[in-house]
Design a protein around this motif. Structure first.
Motif, PDB file in Angstrom:
ATOM      1  N   LYS A  41       0.824  -1.228   0.000  1.00  0.00           N
ATOM      2  CA  LYS A  41       0.000   0.000   0.000  1.00  0.00           C
ATOM      3  C   LYS A  41       0.846   1.260   0.000  1.00  0.00           C
ATOM      4  CE  LYS A  41      -2.176  -1.462   3.755  1.00  0.00           C
ATOM      5  NZ  LYS A  41      -1.622  -2.842   3.804  1.00  0.00           N
ATOM      6  N   ARG A  44       3.940   3.923   4.425  1.00  0.00           N
ATOM      7  CA  ARG A  44       5.034   4.665   5.070  1.00  0.00           C
ATOM      8  C   ARG A  44       5.629   5.738   4.152  1.00  0.00           C
ATOM      9  NH1 ARG A  44       3.820   0.002   6.030  1.00  0.00           N
ATOM     10  NH2 ARG A  44       3.532  -0.869   8.119  1.00  0.00           N
ATOM     11  N   HIS A  73      10.779  -1.481   5.598  1.00  0.00           N
ATOM     12  CA  HIS A  73       9.512  -2.190   5.823  1.00  0.00           C
ATOM     13  C   HIS A  73       9.497  -3.503   5.018  1.00  0.00           C
ATOM     14  CE1 HIS A  73       5.257  -3.023   5.977  1.00  0.00           C
ATOM     15  NE2 HIS A  73       5.094  -2.756   4.701  1.00  0.00           N
ATOM     16  N   ARG A  92       1.213  -9.898   0.099  1.00  0.00           N
ATOM     17  CA  ARG A  92       0.837  -8.963  -0.947  1.00  0.00           C
ATOM     18  C   ARG A  92       0.233  -9.703  -2.152  1.00  0.00           C
ATOM     19  NH1 ARG A  92       6.147  -4.898  -0.575  1.00  0.00           N
ATOM     20  NH2 ARG A  92       5.322  -3.627   1.098  1.00  0.00           N
TER      21      ARG A  92
HETATM   22  C1  GRG Z   1      11.561  -9.661  11.177  1.00  0.00           C
HETATM   23  C2  GRG Z   1      13.124  -7.730  11.524  1.00  0.00           C
HETATM   24  C3  GRG Z   1      11.787  -8.260  11.553  1.00  0.00           C
HETATM   25  C4  GRG Z   1      10.781  -7.474  11.922  1.00  0.00           C
HETATM   26  C5  GRG Z   1       9.453  -7.908  11.800  1.00  0.00           C
HETATM   27  C6  GRG Z   1       7.205  -5.427  10.879  1.00  0.00           C
HETATM   28  C7  GRG Z   1       7.444  -6.793  11.364  1.00  0.00           C
HETATM   29  C8  GRG Z   1       8.500  -6.909  12.339  1.00  0.00           C
HETATM   30  C9  GRG Z   1       6.819  -7.889  10.891  1.00  0.00           C
HETATM   31  C10 GRG Z   1       5.841  -7.887   9.817  1.00  0.00           C
HETATM   32  C11 GRG Z   1       4.554  -8.538  10.215  1.00  0.00           C
HETATM   33  C12 GRG Z   1       3.535  -7.611  10.727  1.00  0.00           C
HETATM   34  C13 GRG Z   1       2.132  -7.997  10.602  1.00  0.00           C
HETATM   35  C14 GRG Z   1       3.909  -6.508  11.263  1.00  0.00           C
HETATM   36  C15 GRG Z   1       3.022  -5.513  11.781  1.00  0.00           C
HETATM   37  C16 GRG Z   1       3.168  -4.312  10.929  1.00  0.00           C
HETATM   38  C17 GRG Z   1       2.282  -4.414   9.758  1.00  0.00           C
HETATM   39  C18 GRG Z   1       0.866  -4.144   9.992  1.00  0.00           C
HETATM   40  C19 GRG Z   1       2.786  -4.748   8.594  1.00  0.00           C
HETATM   41  C20 GRG Z   1       2.025  -4.734   7.333  1.00  0.00           C
HETATM   42  O1  GRG Z   1       2.150  -3.431   6.827  1.00  0.00           O
HETATM   43  P1  GRG Z   1       1.278  -2.949   5.578  1.00  0.00           P
HETATM   44  O2  GRG Z   1      -0.158  -3.288   5.822  1.00  0.00           O
HETATM   45  O3  GRG Z   1       1.840  -3.887   4.423  1.00  0.00           O
HETATM   46  O4  GRG Z   1       1.614  -1.535   5.312  1.00  0.00           O
HETATM   47  P2  GRG Z   1       1.965  -3.592   2.850  1.00  0.00           P
HETATM   48  O5  GRG Z   1       2.117  -4.955   2.242  1.00  0.00           O
HETATM   49  O6  GRG Z   1       0.742  -2.872   2.377  1.00  0.00           O
HETATM   50  O7  GRG Z   1       3.207  -2.766   2.690  1.00  0.00           O
END
Ligand code: GRG
Length: 292
Positions: A41, A44, A73, A92
């Motif tokens: 999306k 950020r 990210h 995605r």
């Molecule tokens: C493994 C170093 C390491 C860190 C992992 C960010 C994270 C920490 C893990 C990802 C999984 C997750 C559900 C994290 C929560 C943050 C989140 C809601 C991520 C999804 O972000 P979106 O919705 O994704 O912006 P897109 O795909 O749209 O960019």
């Protein structure tokens, strides 16, 4: 610029970065492109660009930071999807990187994205070199490294891993994890938007604080979406894995009310800090209504 035009400016910048990447033997660069290509999306980068604009900055000064946060990210998603972490096959709307290639390639692409993000942040991309003021470059590196490392996103992930499958946590534990895991990178996006517009230190700190609220609200909505099928990732997984989520702790209406309250607090802060905050505020308010 409208959010639509800023999205376009970011896509063009990302395409230029793509074009500049080497074409060498092996899977590595193909996988690197695959990772950046996904239908994310771009929340950020949009926060970086909209905040820069709200503070009267120039979009060209904010694009390197926008790409850098998206690269960090993206690396976090790649590593989070690996079998040793969440073991996810879908991200995605298509196979995760280690499924499309292999684990070693996914690990290396993630490592490279993390490191290259700081190069892009401080030097721009080959077709569009960027020389930020040294004090701005230093402030951005400090902010982004602190928010992504052990005291930020990675530390939040470690706490999340610790609590998975355990009971006895409090709302404070839950907020602490998500403030770091999700909130800090979103807070950094807003702070970087401010720095790229040459905002003073106090304003940048306050942007960060408001950004943490946006980040927590974003995570709460993400938790409610975990129950939804057809959003491009495996649904219901958090619950099945015994993850610490807002939905495990409160009802859906309670979770949505909390997200709304955090967002309202953040919006009031942005209004105070930025003279032209309307587009930024509308975009952040819209994140409450997202369906993916
Ligand atoms: C493994 C170093 C390491 C860190 C992992 C960010 C994270 C920490 C893990 C990802 C999984 C997750 C559900 C994290 C929560 C943050 C989140 C809601 C991520 C999804 O972000 P979106 O919705 O994704 O912006 P897109 O795909 O749209 O960019």
């Amino acid at each position: 610029m409208t959010p639509f035009h800023l999205q376009g400016a970011f896509s063009d910048y990302l395409c230029s970065y793509h074009r500049s990447l080497p074409r060498e033997r092996g899977d590595f660069w193909e996988a690197y492109r695959y990772a950046l290509d996904g239908a994310g999306k771009r929340v950020r980068p949009m926060l970086v660009l909209l905040c820069n604009q709200a503070l009267g900055g120039r979009v060209a000064n904010a694009l390197p930071a926008a790409l850098a946060v998206e690269m960090i990210h993206t690396y976090s998603l790649i590593h989070d999807d690996l079998p040793c972490m969440d073991d996810d096959r879908l991200r995605r709307g298509r196979p995760t990187l280690h499924m499309a290639y292999d684990e070693a390639t996914a690990l290396l692409v993630g490592d490279a994205l993390l490191t290259d993000a700081f190069h892009v942040l401080t030097t721009g991309i080959p077709d569009m070199p960027h020389s930020p003021r040294p004090d701005d470059a230093l402030a951005m590196v400090r902010e982004l490294s602190a928010c992504s490392g052990g005291l930020g996103m990675v530390g939040g992930q470690a706490m999340d891993t610790y609590w998975t499958g355990r009971t006895g946590y409090s709302q404070q534990d839950l907020d602490g994890i998500h403030r770091r895991k999700t909130g800090h990178l979103i807070a950094a996006s807003l702070a970087l938007g401010g720095i790229s517009a040459h905002a003073d230190e106090t304003t940048v700190r306050e942007l960060h604080t408001c950004g943490e609220r946006v980040g927590l609200a974003f995570q709460i909505i993400d938790d409610t979406l975990d129950e939804t099928v057809g959003i491009g990732k495996t649904s219901g997984k958090d619950l099945a894995q015994g993850k610490l989520t807002y939905r495990a702790m409160m009802s859906r209406p309670e979770a949505l009310a909390r997200a709304r309250q955090l967002t309202e607090e953040a919006l009031a802060g942005f209004k105070r800090l930025a003279p032209k905050a309307e587009e930024l505020q509308n975009y952040i308010a819209g994140l409450l209504e997202r369906r993916i």
